[in-house]
Write a protein that holds these residues in place. Structure first.
Motif, PDB file in Angstrom:
ATOM      1  N   ALA A  76       0.759  -1.171  -0.246  1.00  0.00           N
ATOM      2  CA  ALA A  76      -0.054  -0.022  -0.056  1.00  0.00           C
ATOM      3  C   ALA A  76       0.768   1.136   0.046  1.00  0.00           C
ATOM      4  CB  ALA A  76      -0.851   0.003   1.218  1.00  0.00           C
ATOM      5  N   MET A  77       2.144   1.204   0.724  1.00  0.00           N
ATOM      6  CA  MET A  77       3.006   2.373   0.634  1.00  0.00           C
ATOM      7  C   MET A  77       3.614   2.512  -0.743  1.00  0.00           C
ATOM      8  SD  MET A  77       4.932   2.044   4.351  1.00  0.00           S
ATOM      9  CE  MET A  77       6.136   3.079   4.114  1.00  0.00           C
ATOM     10  N   ILE A  78       3.910   1.664  -1.377  1.00  0.00           N
ATOM     11  CA  ILE A  78       4.365   1.678  -2.671  1.00  0.00           C
ATOM     12  C   ILE A  78       3.104   2.307  -3.555  1.00  0.00           C
ATOM     13  CG2 ILE A  78       4.974   0.263  -4.653  1.00  0.00           C
ATOM     14  CD1 ILE A  78       6.108  -1.816  -2.931  1.00  0.00           C
ATOM     15  N   GLY A  79       1.803   1.851  -3.621  1.00  0.00           N
ATOM     16  CA  GLY A  79       0.955   2.423  -4.191  1.00  0.00           C
ATOM     17  C   GLY A  79       0.729   3.985  -3.856  1.00  0.00           C
ATOM     18  N   LEU A  80       0.831   4.137  -2.581  1.00  0.00           N
ATOM     19  CA  LEU A  80       0.697   5.676  -2.451  1.00  0.00           C
ATOM     20  C   LEU A  80       1.713   6.602  -3.193  1.00  0.00           C
ATOM     21  CD1 LEU A  80       0.224   5.974   1.423  1.00  0.00           C
ATOM     22  CD2 LEU A  80      -1.060   6.926  -0.337  1.00  0.00           C
ATOM     23  N   ALA A  81       3.100   5.902  -2.940  1.00  0.00           N
ATOM     24  CA  ALA A  81       4.333   6.864  -3.903  1.00  0.00           C
ATOM     25  C   ALA A  81       3.916   6.718  -5.338  1.00  0.00           C
ATOM     26  CB  ALA A  81       5.587   5.947  -3.563  1.00  0.00           C
ATOM     27  N   VAL A  82       3.259   5.690  -5.894  1.00  0.00           N
ATOM     28  CA  VAL A  82       3.076   5.871  -7.261  1.00  0.00           C
ATOM     29  C   VAL A  82       2.070   6.812  -7.753  1.00  0.00           C
ATOM     30  CG1 VAL A  82       2.622   4.384  -9.246  1.00  0.00           C
ATOM     31  CG2 VAL A  82       3.958   3.429  -7.649  1.00  0.00           C
ATOM     32  N   ILE A  83       0.999   6.741  -7.083  1.00  0.00           N
ATOM     33  CA  ILE A  83       0.198   7.379  -7.209  1.00  0.00           C
ATOM     34  C   ILE A  83       0.211   9.187  -7.008  1.00  0.00           C
ATOM     35  CG2 ILE A  83      -1.752   5.692  -6.948  1.00  0.00           C
ATOM     36  CD1 ILE A  83      -2.626   7.317  -4.586  1.00  0.00           C
ATOM     37  N   ASP A  84       1.161   9.187  -5.983  1.00  0.00           N
ATOM     38  CA  ASP A  84       1.858  10.735  -6.058  1.00  0.00           C
ATOM     39  C   ASP A  84       2.524  11.189  -7.421  1.00  0.00           C
ATOM     40  OD1 ASP A  84       0.348  11.136  -3.591  1.00  0.00           O
ATOM     41  OD2 ASP A  84       2.051  10.642  -2.438  1.00  0.00           O
ATOM     42  N   ARG A  85       3.288  10.400  -7.787  1.00  0.00           N
ATOM     43  CA  ARG A  85       4.056  10.486  -9.056  1.00  0.00           C
ATOM     44  C   ARG A  85       3.136  10.667 -10.111  1.00  0.00           C
ATOM     45  NH1 ARG A  85       9.625  11.821  -9.338  1.00  0.00           N
ATOM     46  NH2 ARG A  85      10.322  11.345 -11.605  1.00  0.00           N
ATOM     47  N   LEU A  86       2.172   9.784 -10.315  1.00  0.00           N
ATOM     48  CA  LEU A  86       1.032  10.181 -11.437  1.00  0.00           C
ATOM     49  C   LEU A  86       0.260  11.488 -11.300  1.00  0.00           C
ATOM     50  CD1 LEU A  86      -0.262   6.599 -11.548  1.00  0.00           C
ATOM     51  CD2 LEU A  86       1.544   7.388 -13.230  1.00  0.00           C
ATOM     52  N   ARG A  87       0.076  11.693 -10.196  1.00  0.00           N
ATOM     53  CA  ARG A  87      -0.708  12.944  -9.959  1.00  0.00           C
ATOM     54  C   ARG A  87       0.377  14.076 -10.203  1.00  0.00           C
ATOM     55  NH1 ARG A  87      -4.678  14.445  -6.200  1.00  0.00           N
ATOM     56  NH2 ARG A  87      -4.560  12.538  -5.086  1.00  0.00           N
ATOM     57  N   ALA A  88       1.447  14.164  -9.931  1.00  0.00           N
ATOM     58  CA  ALA A  88       2.387  15.218 -10.226  1.00  0.00           C
ATOM     59  C   ALA A  88       2.665  15.648 -11.719  1.00  0.00           C
ATOM     60  CB  ALA A  88       3.846  15.051  -9.415  1.00  0.00           C
ATOM     61  N   GLY A  89       2.805  14.161 -12.275  1.00  0.00           N
ATOM     62  CA  GLY A  89       2.938  14.107 -13.762  1.00  0.00           C
ATOM     63  C   GLY A  89       1.606  14.731 -14.717  1.00  0.00           C
ATOM     64  N   GLY A  90       0.687  14.495 -14.148  1.00  0.00           N
ATOM     65  CA  GLY A  90      -0.604  15.003 -14.541  1.00  0.00           C
ATOM     66  C   GLY A  90      -0.791  14.491 -16.094  1.00  0.00           C
ATOM     67  N   ALA A  91      -0.203  13.422 -16.696  1.00  0.00           N
ATOM     68  CA  ALA A  91      -0.712  12.983 -18.231  1.00  0.00           C
ATOM     69  C   ALA A  91       0.052  11.477 -17.794  1.00  0.00           C
ATOM     70  CB  ALA A  91       0.371  13.540 -18.829  1.00  0.00           C
ATOM     71  N   PHE A  92      -0.595  10.847 -18.895  1.00  0.00           N
ATOM     72  CA  PHE A  92      -0.514   9.386 -18.999  1.00  0.00           C
ATOM     73  C   PHE A  92       1.213   9.212 -18.948  1.00  0.00           C
ATOM     74  CE2 PHE A  92       0.705   5.777 -22.207  1.00  0.00           C
ATOM     75  CZ  PHE A  92       0.149   4.778 -21.671  1.00  0.00           C
ATOM     76  N   HIS A  93       1.725   8.086 -18.073  1.00  0.00           N
ATOM     77  CA  HIS A  93       2.984   7.712 -17.627  1.00  0.00           C
ATOM     78  C   HIS A  93       3.417   6.712 -18.971  1.00  0.00           C
ATOM     79  CE1 HIS A  93       6.377   6.015 -16.030  1.00  0.00           C
ATOM     80  NE2 HIS A  93       6.781   6.943 -15.365  1.00  0.00           N
ATOM     81  N   GLY A  94       2.659   5.758 -18.805  1.00  0.00           N
ATOM     82  CA  GLY A  94       3.163   4.589 -19.851  1.00  0.00           C
ATOM     83  C   GLY A  94       4.015   3.584 -19.348  1.00  0.00           C
ATOM     84  N   GLY A  95       4.544   3.749 -18.158  1.00  0.00           N
ATOM     85  CA  GLY A  95       5.706   2.906 -17.912  1.00  0.00           C
ATOM     86  C   GLY A  95       5.421   2.233 -16.388  1.00  0.00           C
TER      87      GLY A  95
END
Length: 353
Positions: free
Chosen positions: A233-252
Motif C-alpha cells: 500500500a505504501m508503494i501504491g501511495l508513492a506511485v499515485i503521488d508521482r502520477l498526480r504530479a505528472g498530470g498525464a499518461f505515464h506509460g511505464g
C-alpha cells in the motif's frame, strides 16, 4: 635528458602512466602530478592553450584538476592532478562488467563533473571508458579536461557518457544497436543514445542517483518474495503521488520501473523505455491515466502475490488490498478508482502495518 628532464624548471618527468601521459614530481609543491603534451597542429595551438587555461579554473570533486599549463620549446603541456586508480576500460577488460548499482554510481560522478563543466562553458569532448578513473575509495573521476573540444556541443558529452555506461555494463561499445533489456539503466542508456537527443539532464541525474542506491521492485521481489500488504500500500501511495504530479499518461508503470530505497520507500521513475511490459498493460491499450491505474493494479498484485495477474489467478495474500486491486484491474476503465480514492484507501492500509 629522459628521466631527468624538467618542465618549467619544477616538474621532473618520471615513468610513463599510459599513452602520452607521464608521472612527474612537482619540486615546488612536493607532490606527484601527471603531465601530458598537447600535441595539436600549429594553427590550433593558441585555441588549445585558451581551452586548457579555462579548464584549469574548473574545480569539482569528480573531475581531475588541471593544475598548470606550461609551454616548453613552444609546445603546450598540461600539468594534472595525479589520481591513483584504474580506468573503467582497464577494470572491465581485465575483470568483468560492472553491476548496475556501481555503473550508476560512475554515471552520477561523471554526469556531475560534466554538468559543472558545461555550466562553466567547458565541453570535455573526449569522454570514454579510458578517461574514467575508479579510485580505491569508490569515487569515479573524469580526466581529460583541457584538450581542444573542437567546438563540440555539451550534448556530445552526454552521448559519450551513455556509450561509456554501455561499455561498463555490456563490456563493449554500443555500436549500431544498443543493449536490449527492460531494466532502467539499459533503458536510460538507450534514451541517452537516441538520435533525437538525450532526456533532460535532471531526468538522467535522478535516474542514475536512484539506481546507484535503490533496487527495482522486480529485483526486490525476486530476492525476497512477496511483500506485506501494508508495504505494498505504501508503494501504491508513492506511485499515485508521482502520477498526480505528472498530470498525464505515464506509460511505464511496472515493477522494473519502481525503485525501492533501503528504507523501503518507493519512487516511480520517468518513462525511458519502450513502455509498459505486456503483463502490466491495460486491456484497452489506451494512453490514459485509467490505463496507468490498471498497470498499477497489476504491479501491486505482483508485489503482494509474487506474480502478475493472470486469468483465474486468486488473491491469497492481499488481505485488505484485495477489493482495491479488483477495482484497479477492472476491464471497464470507468470502474477503476480515482487517485483521491486510492490515496485514502492506501493511506489507511499503509498506516495499519
Amino acid at each position: 635528458m629522459g628521466e631527468t628532464r624538467k618542465l618549467a624548471g619544477r616538474y621532473r618527468l618520471l615513468n610513463p602512466l599510459g599513452a602520452s601521459v607521464r608521472l612527474a614530481f612537482d619540486e615546488s609543491e612536493h607532490r606527484d602530478v601527471a603531465v601530458r603534451e598537447l600535441r595539436v597542429p600549429i594553427e590550433l595551438r593558441d585555441v588549445a592553450l585558451d581551452e586548457a587555461r579555462r579548464a584549469a579554473e574548473l574545480r569539482h570533486p569528480f573531475a581531475v584538476r588541471v593544475l598548470d599549463v606550461v609551454v616548453e620549446d613552444r609546445m603546450p603541456w598540461l600539468i594534472m592532478e595525479f589520481v591513483s586508480g584504474a580506468s573503467l576500460e582497464q577494470t572491465v577488460r581485465s575483470r568483468r562488467t560492472l553491476p548496475v548499482a556501481q555503473a550508476a554510481r560512475v554515471g552520477v560522478c561523471v554526469l556531475s563533473a560534466l554538468t559543472a563543466a558545461h555550466a562553466a562553458g567547458i565541453v570535455h569532448g573526449r569522454v570514454d571508458p579510458g578517461k574514467v578513473l575508479l579510485t580505491p575509495t569508490g569515487r569515479a573521476v573524469l580526466t581529460g579536461f583541457g584538450f581542444p573540444s573542437l567546438s563540440m556541443l555539451p550534448s556530445a558529452d552526454v552521448w559519450s557518457l551513455a556509450a561509456t555506461l554501455h561499455f561498463a555494463i555490456e563490456g563493449r561499445p554500443p555500436g549500431q544497436v544498443a543493449a536490449e533489456g527492460p531494466d532502467p539503466l539499459r533503458s536510460l542508456v538507450r534514451a541517452m543514445l537516441h538520435p533525437a537527443g538525450p532526456p533532460h539532464t535532471e531526468v538522467v541525474r535522478e535516474t542514475l542517483e536512484r539506481l546507484a542506491v535503490d533496487r527495482p521492485l522486480d529485483v526486490v521481489l525476486e530476492a525476497s518474495g512477496p511483500l506485506p500488504a501494508a508495504h505494498v500500500a505504501m508503494i501504491g501511495l508513492a506511485v499515485i503521488d508521482r502520477l498526480r504530479a505528472g498530470g498525464a499518461f505515464h506509460g511505464g508503470v511496472h515493477p522494473g520501473n519502481i525503485m525501492i530505497d533501503p528504507a523501503g520507500g518507493a519512487r516511480l521513475l520517468p518513462l525511458l523505455g519502450a513502455g509498459t511490459l505486456p503483463a502490466y498493460t491495460a486491456p484497452e491499450g489506451a494512453q490514459t491515466l485509467a490505463a496507468d491505474l490498471w498497470s498499477l493494479g497489476a504491479t501491486l498484485f505482483a508485489a503482494v502475490e509474487g506474480a502478475p495477474p493472470a486469468p483465474g489467478a486468486s488473491l491469497t495474500r492481499a488481505g485488505p488490498l484485495a477489493p482495491v486491486l479488483f477495482r484497479l484491474l477492472s476491464g471497464n476503465p470507468s470502474e477503476r478508482p480515482t487517485l483521491d480514492e486510492l490515496r485514502r484507501e492506501f493511506g489507511s492500509m499503509a498506516h495499519n502495518d
